[in-house]
Write a protein that holds these residues in place. Structure first.
Motif, mmCIF file in Angstrom:
data_model
loop_
_atom_site.group_PDB
_atom_site.id
_atom_site.type_symbol
_atom_site.label_atom_id
_atom_site.label_comp_id
_atom_site.label_asym_id
_atom_site.label_seq_id
_atom_site.Cartn_x
_atom_site.Cartn_y
_atom_site.Cartn_z
ATOM 1 N N ALA A 136 0.848 -1.191 0.000
ATOM 2 C CA ALA A 136 0.000 0.000 0.000
ATOM 3 C C ALA A 136 0.882 1.237 0.000
ATOM 4 N N ASN A 137 0.623 2.133 -0.924
ATOM 5 C CA ASN A 137 1.408 3.356 -1.050
ATOM 6 C C ASN A 137 0.495 4.522 -1.421
ATOM 7 N N ALA A 138 0.896 5.700 -0.979
ATOM 8 C CA ALA A 138 0.146 6.917 -1.294
ATOM 9 C C ALA A 138 0.888 7.706 -2.368
ATOM 10 N N VAL A 139 0.128 8.269 -3.278
ATOM 11 C CA VAL A 139 0.650 9.214 -4.262
ATOM 12 C C VAL A 139 0.191 10.605 -3.841
ATOM 13 N N LEU A 140 1.110 11.545 -3.838
ATOM 14 C CA LEU A 140 0.795 12.917 -3.447
ATOM 15 C C LEU A 140 0.889 13.812 -4.677
ATOM 16 N N PRO A 141 -0.217 13.989 -5.382
ATOM 17 C CA PRO A 141 -0.158 14.845 -6.575
ATOM 18 C C PRO A 141 0.111 16.295 -6.188
ATOM 19 N N GLY A 142 0.874 16.966 -7.031
ATOM 20 C CA GLY A 142 1.014 18.409 -6.900
ATOM 21 C C GLY A 142 -0.215 19.088 -7.474
ATOM 22 N N TRP A 143 -0.023 20.273 -7.974
ATOM 23 C CA TRP A 143 -1.135 21.006 -8.562
ATOM 24 C C TRP A 143 -1.373 20.490 -9.970
ATOM 25 N N ILE A 144 -2.431 19.702 -10.118
ATOM 26 C CA ILE A 144 -2.774 19.042 -11.373
ATOM 27 C C ILE A 144 -3.993 19.744 -11.979
ATOM 28 N N ASP A 145 -3.963 19.941 -13.277
ATOM 29 C CA ASP A 145 -5.046 20.633 -13.969
ATOM 30 C C ASP A 145 -6.246 19.711 -14.124
ATOM 31 N N THR A 146 -7.210 19.848 -13.227
ATOM 32 C CA THR A 146 -8.446 19.054 -13.253
ATOM 33 C C THR A 146 -9.627 19.991 -13.006
ATOM 34 N N ASP A 147 -10.832 19.453 -13.100
ATOM 35 C CA ASP A 147 -12.021 20.261 -12.810
ATOM 36 C C ASP A 147 -11.954 20.835 -11.393
ATOM 37 N N LEU A 148 -11.462 20.026 -10.447
ATOM 38 C CA LEU A 148 -11.393 20.456 -9.051
ATOM 39 C C LEU A 148 -10.461 21.646 -8.881
ATOM 40 N N THR A 149 -9.285 21.593 -9.511
ATOM 41 C CA THR A 149 -8.324 22.682 -9.333
ATOM 42 C C THR A 149 -8.676 23.897 -10.188
ATOM 43 N N ARG A 150 -9.393 23.681 -11.270
ATOM 44 C CA ARG A 150 -9.855 24.855 -12.035
ATOM 45 C C ARG A 150 -10.792 25.703 -11.193
ATOM 46 N N ARG A 151 -11.633 25.043 -10.426
ATOM 47 C CA ARG A 151 -12.509 25.792 -9.520
ATOM 48 C C ARG A 151 -11.696 26.492 -8.443
ATOM 49 N N ALA A 152 -10.626 25.845 -7.981
ATOM 50 C CA ALA A 152 -9.765 26.471 -6.980
ATOM 51 C C ALA A 152 -9.125 27.737 -7.535
ATOM 52 N N ARG A 153 -8.725 27.708 -8.784
ATOM 53 C CA ARG A 153 -8.120 28.900 -9.386
ATOM 54 C C ARG A 153 -9.123 30.045 -9.490
ATOM 55 N N GLN A 154 -10.376 29.684 -9.619
ATOM 56 C CA GLN A 154 -11.414 30.713 -9.648
ATOM 57 C C GLN A 154 -11.669 31.276 -8.244
ATOM 58 N N ASP A 155 -11.567 30.401 -7.246
ATOM 59 C CA ASP A 155 -11.919 30.790 -5.877
ATOM 60 C C ASP A 155 -10.778 31.474 -5.128
ATOM 61 N N VAL A 156 -9.529 31.136 -5.474
ATOM 62 C CA VAL A 156 -8.373 31.620 -4.716
ATOM 63 C C VAL A 156 -7.562 32.567 -5.595
ATOM 64 N N ALA A 157 -7.618 33.832 -5.275
ATOM 65 C CA ALA A 157 -6.932 34.838 -6.089
ATOM 66 C C ALA A 157 -5.419 34.599 -6.125
ATOM 67 N N GLY A 158 -4.848 34.650 -7.319
ATOM 68 C CA GLY A 158 -3.404 34.523 -7.480
ATOM 69 C C GLY A 158 -2.873 33.116 -7.392
ATOM 70 N N LEU A 159 -3.745 32.116 -7.252
ATOM 71 C CA LEU A 159 -3.277 30.740 -7.067
ATOM 72 C C LEU A 159 -2.450 30.261 -8.254
ATOM 73 N N ASN A 160 -2.925 30.497 -9.461
ATOM 74 C CA ASN A 160 -2.217 30.024 -10.649
ATOM 75 C C ASN A 160 -0.779 30.543 -10.674
ATOM 76 N N GLU A 161 -0.610 31.829 -10.456
ATOM 77 C CA GLU A 161 0.714 32.439 -10.509
ATOM 78 C C GLU A 161 1.614 31.898 -9.403
ATOM 79 N N LYS A 162 1.059 31.704 -8.215
ATOM 80 C CA LYS A 162 1.851 31.188 -7.093
ATOM 81 C C LYS A 162 2.316 29.759 -7.347
ATOM 82 N N VAL A 163 1.427 28.936 -7.914
ATOM 83 C CA VAL A 163 1.785 27.542 -8.190
ATOM 84 C C VAL A 163 2.896 27.461 -9.226
#
Length: 252
Positions: A180-207
């Motif tokens: 059993a192992n865990a994978v820790l994804p970084g900032w991956i372009d998915t529907d979930l993170t696209r919403r995060a970029r909309q909700d969190v100002a400056g997130l894209n540039e910081k990442v």
């Protein structure tokens, strides 16, 4: 060397496998030769994922927050493909609010979907994984398994818990030859993170600024680690948490 990564004859179940990171992993595992069951709540997305994979793929409608549905999901997999060798616990969600604005029911919803469901899926799959004699469990953590974020306290708590739960599986099931192992994804372009970029100002540039690779990841970036952790190449790798993040976690 190619034989180490050959998944021919193996069966994988991927929760939340009808999109994003789950689908990226499912495609890679399928491409390495495994039969793949896609589990998700959306029938149309499930069908589209199966169509993208082709032969040796099927889907099941499942709600990972319901123990009976999880049991039925595992049974559908073993009935369809004759067993289960690889469990990818991927389904998850987030509610982006600071602690003082997060309702208790919202906290419980995130913890249940991300962490409680991992327990339910692993417990239900255990008999089949043990019978396989070569079981693999891949859980999905996050950069927030390592770092905190004030805008996502429940998500961070759940993903920190995923790592410790994965270590418990690794130590508890080692005698059954289940890794059993865990994978820790970084900032991956998915529907979930696209919403995060909309909700969190400056997130894209910081990442982008923090990531040495200079870009967001894409779901296919998770394919290689999925095949490695699902295959014989990782038979002596267990209880780990592996970032796949373009170097994000390595930056000071």
């Amino acid at each position: 060397m190619s034989g180490l990564f050959d998944l021919t004859g193996r069966v994988a179940l991927v929760t939340g496998g009808n999109g994003g990171i789950g689908l990226g992993m499912a495609k890679a595992i399928h491409g390495a030769g495994a039969s793949v069951m896609i589990a998700g709540r959306n029938t149309e997305k499930n069908a589209a994922a199966v169509a993208a994979l082709g032969e040796r793929a099927a889907s099941v409608v499942a709600d990972v927050n319901d123990a009976a549905s999880v049991a039925a999901m595992v049974k559908a997999t073993t009935d369809r493909f004759g067993g289960l060798d690889i469990l990818v616990i991927n389904a998850g969600m987030n509610i982006r609010k600071p602690v003082q604005e997060l309702a208790f029911d919202e906290w419980r919803q995130v913890i249940a979907t991300n962490l409680d469901s991992a327990f339910a899926c692993a417990k239900a799959a255990y008999p089949a994984l043990k019978a396989s004699g070569r079981g693999k469990v891949i859980t999905i953590g996050s950069m927030m398994s390592i770092f905190a974020a004030g805008f996502a306290p429940a998500y961070a708590a759940s993903k920190g818990g995923i790592v410790q739960f994965t270590k418990a599986l690794a130590t508890g099931w080692a005698a059954d030859n289940i890794q059993a192992n865990a994978v820790l994804p970084g900032w991956i372009d998915t529907d979930l993170t696209r919403r995060a970029r909309q909700d969190v100002a400056g997130l894209n540039e910081k990442v982008v600024a923090r990531t040495p690779a200079g870009r967001w990841g894409v779901p296919d970036d998770l394919g290689g680690i999925a095949v490695f952790l699902a295959s014989s190449a990782s038979d002596f790798v267990t209880g780990t948490a592996i970032p796949v993040d373009g170097g994000y976690a390595a930056m000071i």
